[in-house]
Design an enzyme around this catalytic site. Sequence first.
Site, PDB file in Angstrom:
ATOM      1  N   GLU A  21      42.992  10.584  20.303  1.00  0.00           N
ATOM      2  CA  GLU A  21      43.191  11.847  21.021  1.00  0.00           C
ATOM      3  C   GLU A  21      44.687  12.187  21.072  1.00  0.00           C
ATOM      4  OE1 GLU A  21      41.273  12.839  25.028  1.00  0.00           O
ATOM      5  OE2 GLU A  21      43.395  12.770  25.559  1.00  0.00           O
ATOM      6  N   TYR A  64      42.926  20.433  25.419  1.00  0.00           N
ATOM      7  CA  TYR A  64      43.085  21.882  25.622  1.00  0.00           C
ATOM      8  C   TYR A  64      43.317  22.122  27.097  1.00  0.00           C
ATOM      9  CZ  TYR A  64      41.697  26.834  25.401  1.00  0.00           C
ATOM     10  OH  TYR A  64      41.663  28.203  25.465  1.00  0.00           O
TER      11      TYR A  64
HETATM   12  P1  FAD Z   1      30.821  19.694  34.130  1.00  0.00           P
HETATM   13  O1  FAD Z   1      29.791  19.152  33.225  1.00  0.00           O
HETATM   14  O2  FAD Z   1      30.785  21.143  34.414  1.00  0.00           O
HETATM   15  O3  FAD Z   1      30.738  18.858  35.477  1.00  0.00           O
HETATM   16  C1  FAD Z   1      31.570  19.145  36.596  1.00  0.00           C
HETATM   17  C2  FAD Z   1      30.825  18.760  37.871  1.00  0.00           C
HETATM   18  O4  FAD Z   1      29.691  19.620  38.039  1.00  0.00           O
HETATM   19  C3  FAD Z   1      30.291  17.334  37.833  1.00  0.00           C
HETATM   20  O5  FAD Z   1      30.378  16.805  39.120  1.00  0.00           O
HETATM   21  C4  FAD Z   1      28.829  17.521  37.419  1.00  0.00           C
HETATM   22  O6  FAD Z   1      28.016  16.467  37.875  1.00  0.00           O
HETATM   23  C5  FAD Z   1      28.490  18.868  38.066  1.00  0.00           C
HETATM   24  N1  FAD Z   1      27.486  19.596  37.259  1.00  0.00           N
HETATM   25  C6  FAD Z   1      27.642  20.039  36.003  1.00  0.00           C
HETATM   26  N2  FAD Z   1      26.533  20.682  35.573  1.00  0.00           N
HETATM   27  C7  FAD Z   1      25.650  20.629  36.591  1.00  0.00           C
HETATM   28  C8  FAD Z   1      24.331  21.090  36.768  1.00  0.00           C
HETATM   29  N3  FAD Z   1      23.691  21.769  35.785  1.00  0.00           N
HETATM   30  N4  FAD Z   1      23.710  20.841  37.950  1.00  0.00           N
HETATM   31  C9  FAD Z   1      24.351  20.179  38.943  1.00  0.00           C
HETATM   32  N5  FAD Z   1      25.608  19.718  38.829  1.00  0.00           N
HETATM   33  C10 FAD Z   1      26.257  19.948  37.670  1.00  0.00           C
HETATM   34  N6  FAD Z   1      40.231  18.652  30.832  1.00  0.00           N
HETATM   35  C11 FAD Z   1      41.026  19.615  30.294  1.00  0.00           C
HETATM   36  O7  FAD Z   1      41.474  20.511  31.029  1.00  0.00           O
HETATM   37  N7  FAD Z   1      41.344  19.611  28.956  1.00  0.00           N
HETATM   38  C12 FAD Z   1      40.878  18.643  28.102  1.00  0.00           C
HETATM   39  O8  FAD Z   1      41.164  18.678  26.903  1.00  0.00           O
HETATM   40  C13 FAD Z   1      40.053  17.628  28.634  1.00  0.00           C
HETATM   41  N8  FAD Z   1      39.551  16.638  27.841  1.00  0.00           N
HETATM   42  C14 FAD Z   1      38.713  15.696  28.381  1.00  0.00           C
HETATM   43  C15 FAD Z   1      38.171  14.717  27.526  1.00  0.00           C
HETATM   44  C16 FAD Z   1      37.316  13.746  28.037  1.00  0.00           C
HETATM   45  C17 FAD Z   1      36.745  12.698  27.099  1.00  0.00           C
HETATM   46  C18 FAD Z   1      36.972  13.754  29.420  1.00  0.00           C
HETATM   47  C19 FAD Z   1      36.046  12.718  29.980  1.00  0.00           C
HETATM   48  C20 FAD Z   1      37.502  14.709  30.262  1.00  0.00           C
HETATM   49  C21 FAD Z   1      38.378  15.703  29.742  1.00  0.00           C
HETATM   50  N9  FAD Z   1      38.910  16.701  30.573  1.00  0.00           N
HETATM   51  C22 FAD Z   1      39.740  17.663  30.037  1.00  0.00           C
HETATM   52  C23 FAD Z   1      38.648  16.712  32.010  1.00  0.00           C
HETATM   53  C24 FAD Z   1      37.399  17.520  32.358  1.00  0.00           C
HETATM   54  O9  FAD Z   1      37.551  18.873  32.017  1.00  0.00           O
HETATM   55  C25 FAD Z   1      37.223  17.344  33.853  1.00  0.00           C
HETATM   56  O10 FAD Z   1      36.852  16.007  34.098  1.00  0.00           O
HETATM   57  C26 FAD Z   1      36.272  18.281  34.570  1.00  0.00           C
HETATM   58  O11 FAD Z   1      36.447  18.044  35.979  1.00  0.00           O
HETATM   59  C27 FAD Z   1      34.784  18.074  34.311  1.00  0.00           C
HETATM   60  O12 FAD Z   1      34.469  18.383  33.055  1.00  0.00           O
HETATM   61  P2  FAD Z   1      32.916  18.363  32.584  1.00  0.00           P
HETATM   62  O13 FAD Z   1      32.950  18.943  31.239  1.00  0.00           O
HETATM   63  O14 FAD Z   1      32.307  17.049  32.773  1.00  0.00           O
HETATM   64  O15 FAD Z   1      32.299  19.397  33.630  1.00  0.00           O
END
Ligand code: FAD
Length: 288
Positions: free
Chosen positions: A22, A54
């Site tokens: 990464e 990003y």
């Molecule tokens: P979501 O899936 O939307 O989850 C967020 C919260 O909402 C969680 O608590 C989840 O349980 C809850 N949730 C989601 N969907 C539902 C549903 N349908 N029903 C009920 N609850 C729900 N951040 C950046 O800004 N840029 C990056 O490039 C970046 N890269 C990352 C790479 C990796 C490998 C990881 C693990 C994280 C990265 N992050 C990055 C951080 C990430 O954006 C944050 O951790 C963010 O808070 C959650 O992202 P998510 O996609 O899991 O969100």
Amino acid sequence: MAPNPSFKELIEQTSRPTLSFEFFPPKDEQSRISLNETVEELGKISPDFVSVTYGAMGSNQEASVSVVESLASRFRTIAHLTCVGSTRDNIQQLLNRYAKAGVAGILALRGDKPDNFDLLPDSDYRVALDLVNQVVLENELPVGVAAFPEKHPESPSIEHDIMVLKLKQDAGAEFAMTQLFFSLESYVSFVSSARNAGVTIPIIPGVMPVNNVKKVMRMAEMSGATVPQSLATELSGASSEVEAQKIGMDFTVELAAKLLKVGAPGLHIFTLNHYRAATEVARAVGLC
Ligand code: FAD
């Protein structure tokens, strides 16, 4: 020479665990030099793919897109994409650019929740699942998602996170990459619970080399990763930064080796745009 497999085939059919790195986009000239050097050096050990972070909510986004566009002709490149605060049109324009650049896939993320999340006027997205749906239904790009072996900070439980991961898989996500963690047991237990809940996609562990100890500890705190007491004690007893670095790197190599031993499908190394520690880990576990 055999044609390059698609990203999905690569993860599913490769005979050995994948090695990937990464990178994050540069903020200034000095960090651009550091990124270029890192890409050059890590390119020599032929990673299976690379990914580029990003910035959510506008920070340094164009820099991220241009790094993705430049890497995509050279490596299988996964573009991280956060959707919080964006409109569907903006995201679709980016997806079109990524498709044109030939990216190997999108890591579909929500992004960190801004303080004014509930007041955001023009966001078409609430959760990453909304973005997964858009990428799968309206584009032909493979999509991956985030996974949290130690629970997403906002989630009520790991079971809840696994339910969300299953929803993303059902929507078409093909792979997951984890948040950083330092406990083998967390990963093993998370994967086992996910499998029991019907999650079948590869869950690639994200590994952060513990070389710049202060920086990594800060990132651990920000992401909610637990630092094992034994590691914390050893690090605080180190008589110099060099000794602390050695303790941290020995720990990282041992964790990476154990992850592969328990069947992790690959290692995704968070390079922080430095190549030496990433190379050391990859070499030590026989992935290059
Ligand atoms: P979501 O899936 O939307 O989850 C967020 C919260 O909402 C969680 O608590 C989840 O349980 C809850 N949730 C989601 N969907 C539902 C549903 N349908 N029903 C009920 N609850 C729900 N951040 C950046 O800004 N840029 C990056 O490039 C970046 N890269 C990352 C790479 C990796 C490998 C990881 C693990 C994280 C990265 N992050 C990055 C951080 C990430 O954006 C944050 O951790 C963010 O808070 C959650 O992202 P998510 O996609 O899991 O969100």
